[in-house]
Design a protein around this motif. Structure first.
Motif, PDB file in Angstrom:
ATOM      1  N   MET A   1     -47.995  20.305  -3.442  1.00  0.00           N
ATOM      2  CA  MET A   1     -48.138  21.706  -3.470  1.00  0.00           C
ATOM      3  C   MET A   1     -49.342  21.723  -4.717  1.00  0.00           C
ATOM      4  N   LEU A   2     -50.580  22.540  -4.269  1.00  0.00           N
ATOM      5  CA  LEU A   2     -51.559  22.818  -4.963  1.00  0.00           C
ATOM      6  C   LEU A   2     -51.479  23.615  -6.150  1.00  0.00           C
ATOM      7  N   ARG A   3     -51.435  23.663  -7.458  1.00  0.00           N
ATOM      8  CA  ARG A   3     -51.391  24.829  -8.509  1.00  0.00           C
ATOM      9  C   ARG A   3     -52.483  24.899  -9.322  1.00  0.00           C
ATOM     10  N   ALA A   4     -52.716  26.295  -9.861  1.00  0.00           N
ATOM     11  CA  ALA A   4     -53.723  26.302 -10.856  1.00  0.00           C
ATOM     12  C   ALA A   4     -53.135  26.124 -12.083  1.00  0.00           C
ATOM     13  N   LEU A   5     -53.840  25.237 -13.170  1.00  0.00           N
ATOM     14  CA  LEU A   5     -53.305  25.179 -14.519  1.00  0.00           C
ATOM     15  C   LEU A   5     -54.258  25.698 -15.282  1.00  0.00           C
ATOM     16  N   PRO A   6     -53.976  26.236 -16.592  1.00  0.00           N
ATOM     17  CA  PRO A   6     -55.205  26.573 -17.620  1.00  0.00           C
ATOM     18  C   PRO A   6     -55.760  25.336 -17.670  1.00  0.00           C
ATOM     19  N   LYS A   7     -57.193  25.212 -17.948  1.00  0.00           N
ATOM     20  CA  LYS A   7     -57.937  23.964 -18.091  1.00  0.00           C
ATOM     21  C   LYS A   7     -57.721  23.611 -19.589  1.00  0.00           C
ATOM     22  N   GLN A   8     -57.713  22.485 -19.559  1.00  0.00           N
ATOM     23  CA  GLN A   8     -57.699  21.792 -21.290  1.00  0.00           C
ATOM     24  C   GLN A   8     -58.566  22.360 -22.208  1.00  0.00           C
ATOM     25  N   VAL A   9     -58.249  22.826 -23.431  1.00  0.00           N
ATOM     26  CA  VAL A   9     -58.789  23.620 -24.309  1.00  0.00           C
ATOM     27  C   VAL A   9     -60.143  22.861 -24.728  1.00  0.00           C
ATOM     28  N   GLU A  10     -60.147  21.460 -24.960  1.00  0.00           N
ATOM     29  CA  GLU A  10     -61.174  20.932 -25.483  1.00  0.00           C
ATOM     30  C   GLU A  10     -62.255  20.727 -24.700  1.00  0.00           C
ATOM     31  N   THR A  11     -62.241  21.078 -23.160  1.00  0.00           N
ATOM     32  CA  THR A  11     -63.175  20.847 -22.294  1.00  0.00           C
ATOM     33  C   THR A  11     -64.197  21.995 -22.285  1.00  0.00           C
ATOM     34  N   ALA A  12     -65.402  21.979 -22.239  1.00  0.00           N
ATOM     35  CA  ALA A  12     -66.365  23.122 -21.937  1.00  0.00           C
ATOM     36  C   ALA A  12     -66.092  23.741 -20.563  1.00  0.00           C
ATOM     37  N   GLU A  13     -66.112  23.004 -19.623  1.00  0.00           N
ATOM     38  CA  GLU A  13     -65.902  23.578 -18.153  1.00  0.00           C
ATOM     39  C   GLU A  13     -64.808  22.777 -17.429  1.00  0.00           C
ATOM     40  N   PRO A  14     -64.170  23.708 -16.616  1.00  0.00           N
ATOM     41  CA  PRO A  14     -63.038  23.018 -16.139  1.00  0.00           C
ATOM     42  C   PRO A  14     -63.344  21.922 -14.923  1.00  0.00           C
ATOM     43  N   ASN A  15     -62.356  20.898 -14.869  1.00  0.00           N
ATOM     44  CA  ASN A  15     -62.411  19.789 -14.077  1.00  0.00           C
ATOM     45  C   ASN A  15     -62.525  20.066 -12.650  1.00  0.00           C
ATOM     46  N   ARG A  16     -63.587  19.875 -11.926  1.00  0.00           N
ATOM     47  CA  ARG A  16     -63.494  19.969 -10.406  1.00  0.00           C
ATOM     48  C   ARG A  16     -63.618  18.780  -9.591  1.00  0.00           C
ATOM     49  N   ILE A  17     -62.386  18.223  -9.615  1.00  0.00           N
ATOM     50  CA  ILE A  17     -62.146  16.750  -9.115  1.00  0.00           C
ATOM     51  C   ILE A  17     -62.321  16.813  -7.501  1.00  0.00           C
ATOM     52  N   GLY A  18     -62.134  17.950  -6.574  1.00  0.00           N
ATOM     53  CA  GLY A  18     -62.564  18.365  -5.295  1.00  0.00           C
ATOM     54  C   GLY A  18     -63.754  17.772  -5.092  1.00  0.00           C
ATOM     55  N   PHE A  19     -64.957  18.162  -5.833  1.00  0.00           N
ATOM     56  CA  PHE A  19     -66.348  17.927  -5.634  1.00  0.00           C
ATOM     57  C   PHE A  19     -66.814  16.651  -6.011  1.00  0.00           C
ATOM     58  N   ARG A  20     -66.096  16.004  -6.701  1.00  0.00           N
ATOM     59  CA  ARG A  20     -66.499  14.625  -7.054  1.00  0.00           C
ATOM     60  C   ARG A  20     -65.854  13.786  -5.820  1.00  0.00           C
ATOM     61  N   LEU A  21     -64.597  14.133  -5.380  1.00  0.00           N
ATOM     62  CA  LEU A  21     -63.896  13.191  -4.297  1.00  0.00           C
ATOM     63  C   LEU A  21     -64.865  13.398  -3.091  1.00  0.00           C
ATOM     64  N   ALA A  22     -65.357  14.578  -2.879  1.00  0.00           N
ATOM     65  CA  ALA A  22     -66.252  14.882  -1.746  1.00  0.00           C
ATOM     66  C   ALA A  22     -67.496  14.031  -1.827  1.00  0.00           C
ATOM     67  N   GLN A  23     -68.108  13.936  -2.916  1.00  0.00           N
ATOM     68  CA  GLN A  23     -69.488  13.364  -3.128  1.00  0.00           C
ATOM     69  C   GLN A  23     -68.945  11.825  -2.835  1.00  0.00           C
ATOM     70  N   ASP A  24     -68.049  11.194  -3.402  1.00  0.00           N
ATOM     71  CA  ASP A  24     -67.793   9.916  -3.029  1.00  0.00           C
ATOM     72  C   ASP A  24     -67.379   9.668  -1.529  1.00  0.00           C
ATOM     73  N   LEU A  25     -66.709  10.601  -0.795  1.00  0.00           N
ATOM     74  CA  LEU A  25     -66.506  10.517   0.506  1.00  0.00           C
ATOM     75  C   LEU A  25     -67.760  10.480   1.382  1.00  0.00           C
ATOM     76  N   ASN A  26     -68.657  11.366   0.832  1.00  0.00           N
ATOM     77  CA  ASN A  26     -70.025  11.427   1.801  1.00  0.00           C
ATOM     78  C   ASN A  26     -71.027  10.258   1.521  1.00  0.00           C
ATOM     79  N   LYS A  27     -70.729   9.522   0.415  1.00  0.00           N
ATOM     80  CA  LYS A  27     -71.773   8.159   0.120  1.00  0.00           C
ATOM     81  C   LYS A  27     -71.058   7.153   1.191  1.00  0.00           C
ATOM     82  N   ALA A  28     -70.034   7.150   1.453  1.00  0.00           N
ATOM     83  CA  ALA A  28     -69.468   6.199   2.453  1.00  0.00           C
ATOM     84  C   ALA A  28     -70.029   6.224   3.790  1.00  0.00           C
TER      85      ALA A  28
END
Length: 150
Positions: free
Chosen positions: A123-150
């Motif tokens: 189940m995917l859920r939206a959580l408030p981002k961690q306060v100490e980070t300037a921008e939200p973490n977008r893991i989907g983008f990084r996962l897709a970049q890695d997938l495209n390298k392969a």
């Protein structure tokens, strides 16, 4: 006029390609089916159940992240499990049938969940981002970049 010959192997490969379809009440809601068309079996490559599940989860995560504002990040809950919700920081697979999720639980504790693809229920859920980070973490983008390298 060029004629294309379709073999039995072509038909079997086409049948093995992932297909997806969704309908939402909001016509602006991103749908997974467009992204699913980017998945291919590759020339002569046979994918394990773990790799197929991994790649499709990446598409679902990216699609879910498109609906989030700057104040939220994606997290996963696992049905039928007491593991709670994990803020996703990484994901991987171990062929032929294991998926691994890395992140933090709701108390900030480092977490790794190892799951068989036959037990996968996410189940995917939206959580408030961690306060100490300037921008939200977008893991989907990084996962897709890695997938495209392969």
């Amino acid at each position: 006029m060029e004629q294309t010959i379709h073999t039995t192997a072509d038909a079997v490969e086409a049948d093995a390609m992932p297909r997806a379809h969704e309908v939402h009440s909001d016509p602006n809601q991103p749908c997974i089916e467009t992204a699913a068309n980017s998945l291919t079996n590759g020339a002569g490559q046979t994918k394990s159940a773990a790799q197929w599940a991994y790649e499709r989860l990446i598409l679902y995560i990216q699609n879910f992240e498109k609906t989030l504002d700057e104040a939220h990040e994606v997290a996963m809950g696992f049905a039928g499990s007491d593991s709670g919700v994990i803020r996703i920081e990484g994901m991987g697979y171990f062929e032929p049938d294991i998926l691994t999720f890395y992140g933090q639980d709701q108390m900030g504790m480092r977490t790794q969940l190892i799951q068989h693809v036959g037990q996968l229920s996410v189940m995917l859920r939206a959580l408030p981002k961690q306060v100490e980070t300037a921008e939200p973490n977008r893991i989907g983008f990084r996962l897709a970049q890695d997938l495209n390298k392969a």
